[in-house]
Motif scaffolding. Structure first.
Motif, PDB file in Angstrom:
ATOM      1  N   GLN A  63       0.859  -1.178   0.000  1.00 11.21           N
ATOM      2  CA  GLN A  63       0.000   0.000   0.000  1.00 11.21           C
ATOM      3  C   GLN A  63       0.896   1.230   0.000  1.00 11.21           C
ATOM      4  OE1 GLN A  63      -2.438  -0.329   3.498  1.00 11.21           O
ATOM      5  NE2 GLN A  63      -3.824  -1.839   2.606  1.00 11.21           N
ATOM      6  N   ASN A  64       0.783   2.041  -1.036  1.00 11.95           N
ATOM      7  CA  ASN A  64       1.490   3.320  -1.113  1.00 11.95           C
ATOM      8  C   ASN A  64       0.466   4.438  -0.951  1.00 11.95           C
ATOM      9  OD1 ASN A  64       3.858   1.962  -1.578  1.00 11.95           O
ATOM     10  ND2 ASN A  64       3.901   2.355  -3.775  1.00 11.95           N
ATOM     11  N   ARG A  65       0.763   5.408  -0.108  1.00 14.70           N
ATOM     12  CA  ARG A  65      -0.218   6.466   0.145  1.00 14.70           C
ATOM     13  C   ARG A  65       0.433   7.829   0.319  1.00 14.70           C
ATOM     14  NH1 ARG A  65      -2.395   5.182   6.232  1.00 14.70           N
ATOM     15  NH2 ARG A  65      -3.404   3.500   5.066  1.00 14.70           N
ATOM     16  N   VAL A  66      -0.346   8.853   0.040  1.00 13.96           N
ATOM     17  CA  VAL A  66       0.049  10.228   0.317  1.00 13.96           C
ATOM     18  C   VAL A  66      -1.135  10.896   1.020  1.00 13.96           C
ATOM     19  CG1 VAL A  66      -0.714  11.039  -1.960  1.00 13.96           C
ATOM     20  CG2 VAL A  66       0.952  12.377  -0.642  1.00 13.96           C
ATOM     21  N   SER A  67      -0.839  11.684   2.060  1.00  7.88           N
ATOM     22  CA  SER A  67      -1.886  12.309   2.862  1.00  7.88           C
ATOM     23  C   SER A  67      -1.587  13.786   3.053  1.00  7.88           C
ATOM     24  CB  SER A  67      -1.988  11.647   4.248  1.00  7.88           C
ATOM     25  OG  SER A  67      -2.178  10.262   4.140  1.00  7.88           O
ATOM     26  N   TYR A  68      -2.676  14.563   3.140  1.00  3.61           N
ATOM     27  CA  TYR A  68      -2.577  15.955   3.578  1.00  3.61           C
ATOM     28  C   TYR A  68      -3.309  16.050   4.910  1.00  3.61           C
ATOM     29  CZ  TYR A  68      -3.114  20.979   3.989  1.00  3.61           C
ATOM     30  OH  TYR A  68      -3.076  22.272   4.452  1.00  3.61           O
ATOM     31  N   ILE A  69      -2.617  16.511   5.963  1.00  3.84           N
ATOM     32  CA  ILE A  69      -3.151  16.497   7.320  1.00  3.84           C
ATOM     33  C   ILE A  69      -3.227  17.927   7.843  1.00  3.84           C
ATOM     34  CG2 ILE A  69      -2.831  15.597   9.657  1.00  3.84           C
ATOM     35  CD1 ILE A  69      -1.009  13.424   8.348  1.00  3.84           C
ATOM     36  N   GLN A  70      -4.380  18.284   8.406  1.00  7.92           N
ATOM     37  CA  GLN A  70      -4.576  19.613   8.959  1.00  7.92           C
ATOM     38  C   GLN A  70      -5.144  19.502  10.366  1.00  7.92           C
ATOM     39  OE1 GLN A  70      -4.311  23.131   7.469  1.00  7.92           O
ATOM     40  NE2 GLN A  70      -4.238  23.197   9.712  1.00  7.92           N
ATOM     41  N   GLU A  71      -4.357  19.892  11.352  1.00  3.82           N
ATOM     42  CA  GLU A  71      -4.816  19.931  12.735  1.00  3.82           C
ATOM     43  C   GLU A  71      -5.179  21.367  13.100  1.00  3.82           C
ATOM     44  OE1 GLU A  71      -2.535  17.985  15.727  1.00  3.82           O
ATOM     45  OE2 GLU A  71      -1.749  16.477  14.349  1.00  3.82           O
ATOM     46  N   GLU A  72      -6.149  21.504  14.006  1.00  2.00           N
ATOM     47  CA  GLU A  72      -6.606  22.822  14.415  1.00  2.00           C
ATOM     48  C   GLU A  72      -5.445  23.635  14.994  1.00  2.00           C
ATOM     49  OE1 GLU A  72      -9.916  24.678  17.505  1.00  2.00           O
ATOM     50  OE2 GLU A  72     -10.178  22.645  16.707  1.00  2.00           O
ATOM     51  N   ASP A  73      -5.331  24.884  14.527  1.00  3.23           N
ATOM     52  CA  ASP A  73      -4.289  25.819  14.979  1.00  3.23           C
ATOM     53  C   ASP A  73      -2.882  25.377  14.596  1.00  3.23           C
ATOM     54  OD1 ASP A  73      -6.286  27.360  16.229  1.00  3.23           O
ATOM     55  OD2 ASP A  73      -6.143  26.167  18.060  1.00  3.23           O
ATOM     56  N   GLU A  74      -2.772  24.463  13.648  1.00  4.90           N
ATOM     57  CA  GLU A  74      -1.465  24.014  13.170  1.00  4.90           C
ATOM     58  C   GLU A  74      -1.397  24.181  11.650  1.00  4.90           C
ATOM     59  OE1 GLU A  74       1.006  23.011  15.043  1.00  4.90           O
ATOM     60  OE2 GLU A  74      -0.047  22.832  16.969  1.00  4.90           O
ATOM     61  N   ASN A  75      -0.188  24.291  11.135  1.00  6.75           N
ATOM     62  CA  ASN A  75      -0.019  24.354   9.683  1.00  6.75           C
ATOM     63  C   ASN A  75      -0.280  22.995   9.062  1.00  6.75           C
ATOM     64  OD1 ASN A  75       0.752  27.082   9.754  1.00  6.75           O
ATOM     65  ND2 ASN A  75       2.910  26.540  10.115  1.00  6.75           N
ATOM     66  N   GLY A  76      -0.833  22.969   7.873  1.00  9.04           N
ATOM     67  CA  GLY A  76      -1.056  21.719   7.168  1.00  9.04           C
ATOM     68  C   GLY A  76       0.256  21.050   6.804  1.00  9.04           C
ATOM     69  N   ALA A  77       0.201  19.711   6.678  1.00 11.56           N
ATOM     70  CA  ALA A  77       1.423  18.956   6.382  1.00 11.56           C
ATOM     71  C   ALA A  77       1.109  17.826   5.413  1.00 11.56           C
ATOM     72  CB  ALA A  77       2.018  18.399   7.667  1.00 11.56           C
ATOM     73  N   TYR A  78       2.096  17.498   4.580  1.00  5.56           N
ATOM     74  CA  TYR A  78       1.975  16.375   3.652  1.00  5.56           C
ATOM     75  C   TYR A  78       2.792  15.199   4.174  1.00  5.56           C
ATOM     76  CZ  TYR A  78       0.197  19.826   0.326  1.00  5.56           C
ATOM     77  OH  TYR A  78      -0.541  20.797  -0.285  1.00  5.56           O
ATOM     78  N   GLN A  79       2.304  14.007   3.869  1.00  4.14           N
ATOM     79  CA  GLN A  79       3.035  12.804   4.279  1.00  4.14           C
ATOM     80  C   GLN A  79       2.889  11.752   3.195  1.00  4.14           C
ATOM     81  OE1 GLN A  79       1.442  10.056   7.349  1.00  4.14           O
ATOM     82  NE2 GLN A  79       3.328  10.488   8.479  1.00  4.14           N
ATOM     83  N   GLY A  80       3.998  11.220   2.712  1.00  4.07           N
ATOM     84  CA  GLY A  80       3.991  10.124   1.752  1.00  4.07           C
ATOM     85  C   GLY A  80       4.708   8.930   2.357  1.00  4.07           C
ATOM     86  N   GLN A  81       4.147   7.732   2.197  1.00  2.00           N
ATOM     87  CA  GLN A  81       4.773   6.583   2.828  1.00  2.00           C
ATOM     88  C   GLN A  81       4.312   5.278   2.181  1.00  2.00           C
ATOM     89  OE1 GLN A  81       1.528   6.300   6.499  1.00  2.00           O
ATOM     90  NE2 GLN A  81       3.676   5.963   6.924  1.00  2.00           N
TER      91      GLN A  81
END
Length: 407
Positions: A63-81
């Motif tokens: 399984q190969n995936r890429v995610s965009y994650i946004q937490e409240e009061d935090e900057n968005g972040a990308y993650q590929g794994q």
């Protein structure tokens, strides 16, 4: 000790009374093991010795995936794994009644963080089976326990990119021990399965100090309208487009005596051992491309779930007690596009409500099946709300794209 003796006597009684007949042709390398389900459109790559006394099947998936994650009061972040990378070997030695299965994991998310003094979690399954006929499976080794439906299913057979938040907290997962499964599945009439296990209770790849605690697990599965097409219980979504309504109802219970970890077979170590009780209920329905699932999971302990470091009372760890519900529905079109919605709610126990929040999760997703579950494209949007004891809350969301491929 008495329980162990009784268990071995049960095994001997089953072995002596069961009919020793099993149908397996020379060219059939499809070995179905109820304690180690997998999704496979084909049958992997198989090799059988000329005298038919040995068989080896090889399967892999990733399984190969890429995610965009946004937490409240935090900057968005990308993650590929590489989320999962698995290699599975199975077959038989000497006789198709004596089987084996190995599954190894190599992705960082599978192996987990390497910690000093702890074992590396490469081995997921290492188990031998005695299958006297199609109704009985008797196993010894490390593999999945007969727990909640979503955990028992392979992660490669999920509709969304991962299991629920309740599965992450309340599942009973893999363990080392004995299992006995009695399977009674028929196409269009009432069917049922009974599954039992006695295991160490500490999870996979444990080599710590021996103790007197064991985990006892029992599960019953009912199929009022008969078994699902192509073992459809073991994969999500109605990709087989059932021509008649199919329903599964199941319930499992486990008592894990003197468990060392916060979630029984999973989690960090506790400072004192605790006995845990888990209840796992599931329902699955499929008909003409429509599918629905519902589950309930809970964990309790008769003792105080919070344990303290005897050398430093400010340091503590706790059993994750509480309960949760999952609701999931989907529809697959004739062109093999599937649309899925899921809602999960998780309530922590009163004893730990000041330490960890209640959670609500809302998920929607779309999947394109290219080669059923073995080759698919998945997109998922998740929104989580964390509700804390002091009345505050925190929101987070992520958007994910994943490709699953395997043989």
């Amino acid at each position: 000790m008495k329980k162990t003796v009784l268990f071995f006597l049960l095994l001997l009684a089953i072995s002596s009374s069961a009919q020793v007949t099993i149908e397996q042709t020379k060219h059939d390398n499809d070995i179905k093991l109820s304690a180690l389900p997998y999704y496979s459109f084909g049958k992997g790559i198989g090799m059988t010795s000329p005298d038919s006394l040995f068989q080896l099947n090889i399967r892999f998936r990733m399984q190969n995936r890429v995610s965009y994650i946004q937490e409240e009061d935090e900057n968005g972040a990308y993650q590929g794994q590489v989320r999962r990378l698995r290699l599975r070997l199975d077959g038989y030695v000497g006789n198709p009644k004596f089987l084996y299965a190995l599954q190894l994991s190599f992705a960082p998310g599978d192996v987990g963080e390497v910690k000093e003094g702890e074992n590396i979690n490469i081995i997921r399954d290492a188990v031998v089976f005695y299958r006297p006929n199609k109704n009985w499976n008797i196993s010894f080794g490390q593999t999945k326990l007969p727990g909640n439906r979503q955990r028992v299913n392979s992660s490669g057979a999920l509709q969304l990119t991962d299991r629920t938040i309740n599965n992450a907290r309340f599942t009973i997962d893999r363990d080392f021990g004995f299992q006995v499964h009695n399977m009674n599945e028929f196409k269009d009439k009432f069917s049922y399965n009974f599954k039992t296990a006695i295991s160490g209770g500490e999870g996979r790849n444990q080599t710590g100090n021996a103790d007197d605690g064991v985990a006892v697990t029992g599960k019953a599965e009912l199929f009022p309208f008969g078994a699902f097409t192509k073992d459809g219980t073991y994969f999500e979504g109605d990709i087989m487009r059932e021509k008649k309504p199919k329903l599964m109802l199941s319930g499992a219970f486990q008592q894990n005596n003197h468990a060392q970890r916060t979630q029984g077979q999973l989690g960090n170590d506790l400072f004192e051992r605790r006995t845990m009780k888990s209840v796992l209920l599931d329902a699955m329905f499929k008909y003409k491309g429509w599918a629905a699932m519902m589950s309930y999971m809970s964990r309790t302990t008769p003792e105080n779930p919070i344990t303290y470091n005897p050398e430093d009372n400010t340091e503590f760890n706790y059993v994750y007690v509480g309960n949760g519900f999952d609701y999931q529905a989907s529809y697959i079109t004739k062109s093999n596009y599937e649309f899925i919605a899921r809602y999960s709610l998780q309530n922590v126990g009163n004893e730990i409500e000041t330490l960890t929040p209640n959670t609500r999760q809302y998920s929607i997703g779309a999947t394109k099946y290219i080669w059923e579950h073995t080759f698919k494209l998945q997109a998922e949007l998740n929104y989580d709300t964390l509700q804390y004891y002091d009345g505050s809350s925190k929101n987070l969301w992520f958007l994910r794209f994943q490709v699953e491929i395997g043989i």
